[in-house]
Design a protein around this motif. Structure first.
Motif, PDB file in Angstrom:
ATOM      1  N   ILE A  74      25.888  -4.584 -14.205  1.00 51.30           N
ATOM      2  CA  ILE A  74      27.007  -4.918 -15.079  1.00 51.30           C
ATOM      3  C   ILE A  74      26.456  -5.866 -16.133  1.00 51.30           C
ATOM      4  O   ILE A  74      25.315  -6.324 -16.029  1.00 51.30           O
ATOM      5  CB  ILE A  74      28.183  -5.562 -14.303  1.00 51.30           C
ATOM      6  N   SER A  75      27.259  -6.156 -17.139  1.00 50.08           N
ATOM      7  CA  SER A  75      26.829  -7.084 -18.188  1.00 50.08           C
ATOM      8  C   SER A  75      27.767  -8.277 -18.242  1.00 50.08           C
ATOM      9  O   SER A  75      28.982  -8.127 -18.090  1.00 50.08           O
ATOM     10  CB  SER A  75      26.824  -6.385 -19.552  1.00 50.08           C
ATOM     11  N   ASP A  76      27.198  -9.448 -18.463  1.00 54.70           N
ATOM     12  CA  ASP A  76      28.019 -10.646 -18.605  1.00 54.70           C
ATOM     13  C   ASP A  76      28.625 -10.657 -20.011  1.00 54.70           C
ATOM     14  O   ASP A  76      28.363  -9.756 -20.814  1.00 54.70           O
ATOM     15  CB  ASP A  76      27.200 -11.891 -18.250  1.00 54.70           C
ATOM     16  N   PRO A  77      29.468 -11.649 -20.337  1.00 55.19           N
ATOM     17  CA  PRO A  77      30.138 -11.645 -21.649  1.00 55.19           C
ATOM     18  C   PRO A  77      29.201 -11.594 -22.858  1.00 55.19           C
ATOM     19  O   PRO A  77      29.588 -11.125 -23.926  1.00 55.19           O
ATOM     20  CB  PRO A  77      30.946 -12.947 -21.640  1.00 55.19           C
ATOM     21  N   THR A  93      27.377 -32.404 -19.647  1.00 56.03           N
ATOM     22  CA  THR A  93      27.845 -32.243 -21.022  1.00 56.03           C
ATOM     23  C   THR A  93      27.098 -33.193 -21.958  1.00 56.03           C
ATOM     24  O   THR A  93      27.677 -34.151 -22.473  1.00 56.03           O
ATOM     25  CB  THR A  93      29.362 -32.470 -21.122  1.00 56.03           C
ATOM     26  N   PRO A  94      25.813 -32.914 -22.214  1.00 61.17           N
ATOM     27  CA  PRO A  94      25.124 -33.712 -23.235  1.00 61.17           C
ATOM     28  C   PRO A  94      25.803 -33.476 -24.586  1.00 61.17           C
ATOM     29  O   PRO A  94      26.522 -32.489 -24.753  1.00 61.17           O
ATOM     30  CB  PRO A  94      23.706 -33.150 -23.246  1.00 61.17           C
ATOM     31  N   PRO A  95      25.590 -34.331 -25.562  1.00 56.40           N
ATOM     32  CA  PRO A  95      26.239 -34.150 -26.863  1.00 56.40           C
ATOM     33  C   PRO A  95      26.024 -32.748 -27.441  1.00 56.40           C
ATOM     34  O   PRO A  95      24.896 -32.273 -27.546  1.00 56.40           O
ATOM     35  CB  PRO A  95      25.575 -35.213 -27.748  1.00 56.40           C
ATOM     36  N   GLY A  96      27.130 -32.073 -27.767  1.00 58.40           N
ATOM     37  CA  GLY A  96      27.077 -30.752 -28.384  1.00 58.40           C
ATOM     38  C   GLY A  96      26.697 -29.623 -27.448  1.00 58.40           C
ATOM     39  O   GLY A  96      26.447 -28.504 -27.895  1.00 58.40           O
ATOM     40  N   MET A  97      26.664 -29.891 -26.143  1.00 62.21           N
ATOM     41  CA  MET A  97      26.244 -28.870 -25.179  1.00 62.21           C
ATOM     42  C   MET A  97      27.128 -28.903 -23.938  1.00 62.21           C
ATOM     43  O   MET A  97      27.770 -29.913 -23.651  1.00 62.21           O
ATOM     44  CB  MET A  97      24.796 -29.093 -24.756  1.00 62.21           C
ATOM     45  N   LYS A  98      27.107 -27.772 -23.217  1.00 61.69           N
ATOM     46  CA  LYS A  98      27.697 -27.690 -21.886  1.00 61.69           C
ATOM     47  C   LYS A  98      26.690 -26.938 -21.023  1.00 61.69           C
ATOM     48  O   LYS A  98      26.163 -25.905 -21.440  1.00 61.69           O
ATOM     49  CB  LYS A  98      29.021 -26.930 -21.910  1.00 61.69           C
ATOM     50  N   ILE A  99      26.431 -27.473 -19.834  1.00 63.58           N
ATOM     51  CA  ILE A  99      25.439 -26.896 -18.937  1.00 63.58           C
ATOM     52  C   ILE A  99      26.055 -26.774 -17.544  1.00 63.58           C
ATOM     53  O   ILE A  99      26.740 -27.694 -17.087  1.00 63.58           O
ATOM     54  CB  ILE A  99      24.174 -27.771 -18.869  1.00 63.58           C
ATOM     55  N   LEU A 107      20.252 -19.029 -18.923  1.00 63.49           N
ATOM     56  CA  LEU A 107      20.868 -18.083 -19.848  1.00 63.49           C
ATOM     57  C   LEU A 107      21.624 -18.870 -20.909  1.00 63.49           C
ATOM     58  O   LEU A 107      22.464 -19.715 -20.580  1.00 63.49           O
ATOM     59  CB  LEU A 107      21.850 -17.160 -19.123  1.00 63.49           C
ATOM     60  N   SER A 108      21.345 -18.594 -22.179  1.00 68.76           N
ATOM     61  CA  SER A 108      22.145 -19.150 -23.260  1.00 68.76           C
ATOM     62  C   SER A 108      23.417 -18.326 -23.359  1.00 68.76           C
ATOM     63  O   SER A 108      23.378 -17.096 -23.245  1.00 68.76           O
ATOM     64  CB  SER A 108      21.384 -19.078 -24.582  1.00 68.76           C
ATOM     65  N   VAL A 109      24.546 -18.996 -23.562  1.00 65.67           N
ATOM     66  CA  VAL A 109      25.836 -18.306 -23.622  1.00 65.67           C
ATOM     67  C   VAL A 109      26.598 -18.721 -24.872  1.00 65.67           C
ATOM     68  O   VAL A 109      26.433 -19.833 -25.373  1.00 65.67           O
ATOM     69  CB  VAL A 109      26.677 -18.562 -22.346  1.00 65.67           C
ATOM     70  N   SER A 110      27.432 -17.824 -25.362  1.00 67.08           N
ATOM     71  CA  SER A 110      28.192 -18.106 -26.584  1.00 67.08           C
ATOM     72  C   SER A 110      29.576 -18.685 -26.296  1.00 67.08           C
ATOM     73  O   SER A 110      30.168 -19.327 -27.154  1.00 67.08           O
ATOM     74  CB  SER A 110      28.331 -16.835 -27.423  1.00 67.08           C
ATOM     75  N   ASN A 111      30.108 -18.439 -25.093  1.00 68.64           N
ATOM     76  CA  ASN A 111      31.410 -18.965 -24.707  1.00 68.64           C
ATOM     77  C   ASN A 111      31.271 -19.496 -23.284  1.00 68.64           C
ATOM     78  O   ASN A 111      31.247 -18.722 -22.325  1.00 68.64           O
ATOM     79  CB  ASN A 111      32.474 -17.870 -24.788  1.00 68.64           C
ATOM     80  N   PHE A 112      31.178 -20.805 -23.160  1.00 67.01           N
ATOM     81  CA  PHE A 112      30.893 -21.421 -21.869  1.00 67.01           C
ATOM     82  C   PHE A 112      31.942 -21.083 -20.817  1.00 67.01           C
ATOM     83  O   PHE A 112      31.608 -20.706 -19.693  1.00 67.01           O
ATOM     84  CB  PHE A 112      30.781 -22.939 -22.032  1.00 67.01           C
ATOM     85  N   GLU A 113      33.213 -21.192 -21.174  1.00 66.77           N
ATOM     86  CA  GLU A 113      34.284 -20.960 -20.207  1.00 66.77           C
ATOM     87  C   GLU A 113      34.312 -19.505 -19.747  1.00 66.77           C
ATOM     88  O   GLU A 113      34.460 -19.227 -18.549  1.00 66.77           O
ATOM     89  CB  GLU A 113      35.640 -21.376 -20.788  1.00 66.77           C
ATOM     90  N   ALA A 114      34.163 -18.557 -20.672  1.00 65.68           N
ATOM     91  CA  ALA A 114      34.158 -17.137 -20.300  1.00 65.68           C
ATOM     92  C   ALA A 114      32.963 -16.816 -19.413  1.00 65.68           C
ATOM     93  O   ALA A 114      33.077 -16.077 -18.429  1.00 65.68           O
ATOM     94  CB  ALA A 114      34.144 -16.251 -21.546  1.00 65.68           C
ATOM     95  N   SER A 115      31.815 -17.386 -19.727  1.00 68.81           N
ATOM     96  CA  SER A 115      30.615 -17.147 -18.925  1.00 68.81           C
ATOM     97  C   SER A 115      30.743 -17.778 -17.546  1.00 68.81           C
ATOM     98  O   SER A 115      30.390 -17.160 -16.535  1.00 68.81           O
ATOM     99  CB  SER A 115      29.372 -17.683 -19.636  1.00 68.81           C
TER     100      SER A 115
END
Length: 118
Positions: free
Chosen positions: A104-107, A33-39, A8-16
């Motif tokens: 339910i729906s995620d952020p 944490t590759p450059p520019g990403m969080k997984i 799932l692609s997410v817009s806010n890593f911490e909230a997700s």
């Protein structure tokens, strides 16, 4: 062949991450944490949920035609627990006598189903 994960692609890593660990209840397995990403990989057992935040993506395309389903022992109890946390519930639905579910729906709006089989 075995099914490893759904991404799932997410817009806010911490909230997700907070939603998937605290609301859905999936344990965090590992992060990268590759450059520019969080997984993050979440879940237990054979199949996991992968969350990806990419700084290059301005908008996350979300479809209501996709959902992830999780089995629960008691739909009514799960609804009560989630409502006590302020989570908006859609359902429950009973498309046939052998199954009940709600979602339910995620952020970002990804749909998460909780299913009880008879």
């Amino acid at each position: 062949m075995k099914f490893l994960w759904a991404t799932l692609s997410v817009s806010n890593f911490e909230a997700s991450l907070d939603f998937w660990t605290k609301i859905v209840g999936l344990p965090l397995q590992r992060t990268m944490t590759p450059p520019g990403m969080k997984i993050a990989f979440l879940g237990q057992g054979e199949t996991q949920v992968e969350l990806i935040w990419d700084s290059r993506k301005e908008k996350i395309p979300v479809t209501k035609d996709f959902s992830l389903g999780f089995e629960v022992k008691d739909v009514d109890l799960a609804i009560k627990e989630l409502q006590s946390q302020g989570v908006e519930i859609h359902g429950p639905f009973a498309p046939n006598p052998a199954i009940r579910f709600f979602y339910i729906s995620d952020p970002d709006g990804w749909q998460v189903q909780f299913v009880q089989s008879a």
